[in-house]
Enzyme design. Sequence first.
Site, PDB file in Angstrom:
ATOM      1  N   GLY A  12       0.826  -1.209   0.000  1.00 28.88           N
ATOM      2  CA  GLY A  12       0.000   0.000   0.000  1.00 28.88           C
ATOM      3  C   GLY A  12       0.854   1.250   0.000  1.00 28.88           C
ATOM      4  CG  ASP A  13       0.572   3.840   2.394  1.00 25.77           C
ATOM      5  OD1 ASP A  13      -0.576   4.249   2.205  1.00 25.77           O
ATOM      6  OD2 ASP A  13       0.959   3.349   3.468  1.00 25.77           O
ATOM      7  CE  LYS A  16      -3.270   1.768  -3.729  1.00 27.04           C
ATOM      8  NZ  LYS A  16      -2.188   1.668  -2.742  1.00 27.04           N
ATOM      9  CB  ALA A  39      -7.822   3.483   0.721  1.00 27.58           C
ATOM     10  N   GLY A  40      -5.833   5.704   1.776  1.00 22.66           N
ATOM     11  CA  GLY A  40      -5.562   7.150   1.798  1.00 22.66           C
ATOM     12  C   GLY A  40      -4.829   7.506   0.521  1.00 22.66           C
ATOM     13  CG  HIS A  41      -5.922   6.278  -2.819  1.00 31.22           C
ATOM     14  ND1 HIS A  41      -6.790   5.541  -3.582  1.00 31.22           N
ATOM     15  CD2 HIS A  41      -5.247   5.372  -2.066  1.00 31.22           C
ATOM     16  CE1 HIS A  41      -6.632   4.255  -3.296  1.00 31.22           C
ATOM     17  NE2 HIS A  41      -5.711   4.129  -2.377  1.00 31.22           N
ATOM     18  CB  THR A 126      -6.819   1.872   9.380  1.00 33.31           C
ATOM     19  OG1 THR A 126      -7.976   1.117   8.981  1.00 33.31           O
ATOM     20  CG2 THR A 126      -5.723   1.700   8.348  1.00 33.31           C
ATOM     21  CD  GLN A 221      -6.807  -1.311   1.411  1.00 30.29           C
ATOM     22  OE1 GLN A 221      -7.609  -1.906   0.736  1.00 30.29           O
ATOM     23  NE2 GLN A 221      -7.089  -0.156   1.965  1.00 30.29           N
ATOM     24  NE  ARG A 302       2.562   5.787   4.377  1.00 31.59           N
ATOM     25  CZ  ARG A 302       2.318   6.784   3.519  1.00 31.59           C
ATOM     26  NH1 ARG A 302       3.301   7.307   2.810  1.00 31.59           N
ATOM     27  NH2 ARG A 302       1.095   7.239   3.357  1.00 31.59           N
TER      28      ARG A 302
HETATM   29  P1  IMO Z   1      -3.777   2.645   0.534  1.00 33.46           P
HETATM   30  O1  IMO Z   1      -4.954   2.427  -0.383  1.00 33.46           O
HETATM   31  C1  IMO Z   1      -1.182   1.154   3.648  1.00 33.46           C
HETATM   32  C2  IMO Z   1      -2.824  -1.795   6.458  1.00 33.46           C
HETATM   33  C3  IMO Z   1      -2.952  -1.387   7.898  1.00 33.46           C
HETATM   34  C4  IMO Z   1      -2.757  -2.737   8.576  1.00 33.46           C
HETATM   35  C5  IMO Z   1      -3.462  -3.700   7.628  1.00 33.46           C
HETATM   36  C6  IMO Z   1      -4.872  -4.057   8.052  1.00 33.46           C
HETATM   37  O2  IMO Z   1      -3.624   4.034   1.023  1.00 33.46           O
HETATM   38  O3  IMO Z   1      -2.530   2.077  -0.053  1.00 33.46           O
HETATM   39  P2  IMO Z   1      -7.157  -2.695   8.003  1.00 33.46           P
HETATM   40  O4  IMO Z   1      -7.563  -1.434   8.706  1.00 33.46           O
HETATM   41  O5  IMO Z   1      -7.256  -2.626   6.522  1.00 33.46           O
HETATM   42  O6  IMO Z   1      -7.862  -3.902   8.567  1.00 33.46           O
HETATM   43  O7  IMO Z   1      -5.591  -2.888   8.392  1.00 33.46           O
HETATM   44  O8  IMO Z   1      -3.491  -3.056   6.378  1.00 33.46           O
HETATM   45  N1  IMO Z   1      -3.485  -0.891   5.496  1.00 33.46           N
HETATM   46  C7  IMO Z   1      -2.825  -0.051   4.681  1.00 33.46           C
HETATM   47  N2  IMO Z   1      -1.524   0.253   4.595  1.00 33.46           N
HETATM   48  N3  IMO Z   1      -2.043   1.731   2.796  1.00 33.46           N
HETATM   49  C8  IMO Z   1      -3.349   1.418   2.825  1.00 33.46           C
HETATM   50  O9  IMO Z   1      -4.210   1.820   1.871  1.00 33.46           O
HETATM   51  C9  IMO Z   1      -3.813   0.527   3.848  1.00 33.46           C
HETATM   52  N4  IMO Z   1      -5.012   0.036   4.199  1.00 33.46           N
HETATM   53  C10 IMO Z   1      -4.795  -0.838   5.193  1.00 33.46           C
HETATM   54  O10 IMO Z   1      -1.962  -0.470   8.276  1.00 33.46           O
HETATM   55  O11 IMO Z   1      -1.398  -3.081   8.591  1.00 33.46           O
HETATM   56 MG    MG Z   2      -2.410   4.558   2.640  1.00 36.37          MG
END
Ligand code: IMO
Ligand code: MG
Length: 431
Positions: A12-13, A16, A39-41, A126, A221, A302
Site C-alpha cells: 500500500g501507499d 496509486k 485507504a488514503g490516496h 487502521t 491497499q 511508515r
Molecule cells: P492505501 O490504499 C497502507 C494496512 C494497515 C494494517 C493492515 C490491516 O492508502 O494504499 P485494516 O484497517 O485494513 O484492517 O488494516 O493493512 N493498510 C494499509 N496500509 N495503505 C493502505 O491503503 C492501507 N489500508 C490498510 O496499516 O497493517
Molecule cells: Mg495509505
Amino acid sequence: MPNIVVVGAQWGDEGKGKIIDILAKDADVVARYQGGHNAGHTVVVNDEEYILHLIPSGIIHPGKICMIGNGVVIDPEALIGEIEGLKSRGIAIDNNLFISKNSHLIMPYHCIIDKESERSKSIGTTGRGIGPAYVDKVARTGIRMSDLLDPQLFREKLELNLSNMNYLLYNVYKSEQLDLEEIYSKYMGYAKKIGKYITDVSILINKYIEENSNILFEGAQGTLLDIDHGTYPYVTSSNAIAGGACTGLGIGPTKIDGVLGVSKAYTTRVGSGPFPTELKDKLGNDLRSKGREYGATTGRPRRCGWLDVVVVRYSVIINGMSGIALTKLDILDEYPNIKICVGYKYKGNIYNEMPHESSVLWNCEPVYEEIEGWQESTAGIKRFDSLPDKAKAYIERIEDLIGVSIDIISTSQKREDTIIKQNPFKDYLLV
Ligand code: IMO
Ligand code: MG
C-alpha cells in the site's frame, strides 16, 4: 477501448492516487472495487493537496464518472464527510458519483470490535472497522447499502445484528452496549444524504463497457495486503489484487485489458507484519523524512527500506501486470549507493520467489545487489532522456529483475512531474 486496473505492488501507499489522477484524464469512468476508508490516496493539483479515502481519485477531474463497487465497505459518516469536504472545495459530485447497492455498511460496532480485537491480534489495523465489516459480509449477516433505502428491513437487520454484537461487546470485550434507536436514527439520517448516489453499479459499469468507454479500476491497499495473496495474517480483509476488480464490481475478466502496478522506488509498510528489507537504522529514518512517509489515513510513521524485487516480481505475477508505474524516484537522489533486494537467505537456503512461510519472512536476511546512486536531482524531470544515466540504469535493472517494463515514473508529488513512457490507455495491447 481499454479498461485498466491500477493496483498496488507492495504494502500500500505506493502512490496509486497520483497515478490514477494522471490516467483519469483519458478515462470516462473511475471505479473502486475493494477496501474502505482504510485507504488514503493523495493527489496534488496546483499545489492543492486532496486526500481521498473512499471516493475514487478520478473525482478531482471535472466530469468523470466515479463508482464505488459492491466489494467496498462503506462507513456512511466517513463518506458524507468526504463528499462535503470535496464539495466545499468546488468539486462536483452529485451527478457523477454512483455507489453500489450491494456494498456493505460499516456499523458502529465494527469499529469497536476492530479496536478491541487488536489487543490480541496486533495487526496494526487502521481501526476503521474494515475487517469486522467484511467478517459480517462473509458470515451473511452484513447490512448493505440497499438496506438503507428500506427503513423497515434496515431496522430488522440492525436489531438482529445488535443483539449478537451487544452480547459480544458486553461479555467478551467488557465494553459498553450500543443503543438501537440511536444507531437507527443516525443511519436513517445518512440515508437521506447518500440515498441519491445508490444504484446498481454492476449494471451501470457494464453499460459503459458496452459503449466502449475507457474505464480505470482503482485498487486500494496493495498486493502484499491482499487477504489471500498477501503476508497473511498481516493483511487487510479484501482482495486488493487486480482480480478483485471483477468480483468487486461485477465485471467479467474478459473486460480487463491491462493491469498497471504501482511501486515505490523503495519499500514502505505501515502496521505490523514481516518486512524483509526494513531499515531500522538512521537510513530508514532518513528515507522516512525525505519521503514524508507518514500514513495519509492514520498519520502513523511508515516503516521504510530498500526496494524488494522479490515482492514486486511476485506482484507482477499475481496480478498479471502489463507494466509498472515507479513512484518517488526523487527520494533516492542523494544516496551514494542504492540497494535492491533480489532474494532472501534463510537457514542456508536462498529464496528467489516470495515465500509464504512466516518463519522465513520474519527471519530471512535480504540478498542485496548494490548499484551506484546518481546523486543529482531528478525532482520534476518529465522526460526519460533527461534522467541521469545512473538513474536510468537503476530503472532498467529493476525492469530486468521484475520482467515487465516501467512505463511511468513519478519524480514528485505533482501531477505534471511525471515521465510517461507508455500510457496504458493508448499503448497497452487489447486482449
Ligand atoms: P492505501 O490504499 C497502507 C494496512 C494497515 C494494517 C493492515 C490491516 O492508502 O494504499 P485494516 O484497517 O485494513 O484492517 O488494516 O493493512 N493498510 C494499509 N496500509 N495503505 C493502505 O491503503 C492501507 N489500508 C490498510 O496499516 O497493517
Ligand atoms: Mg495509505
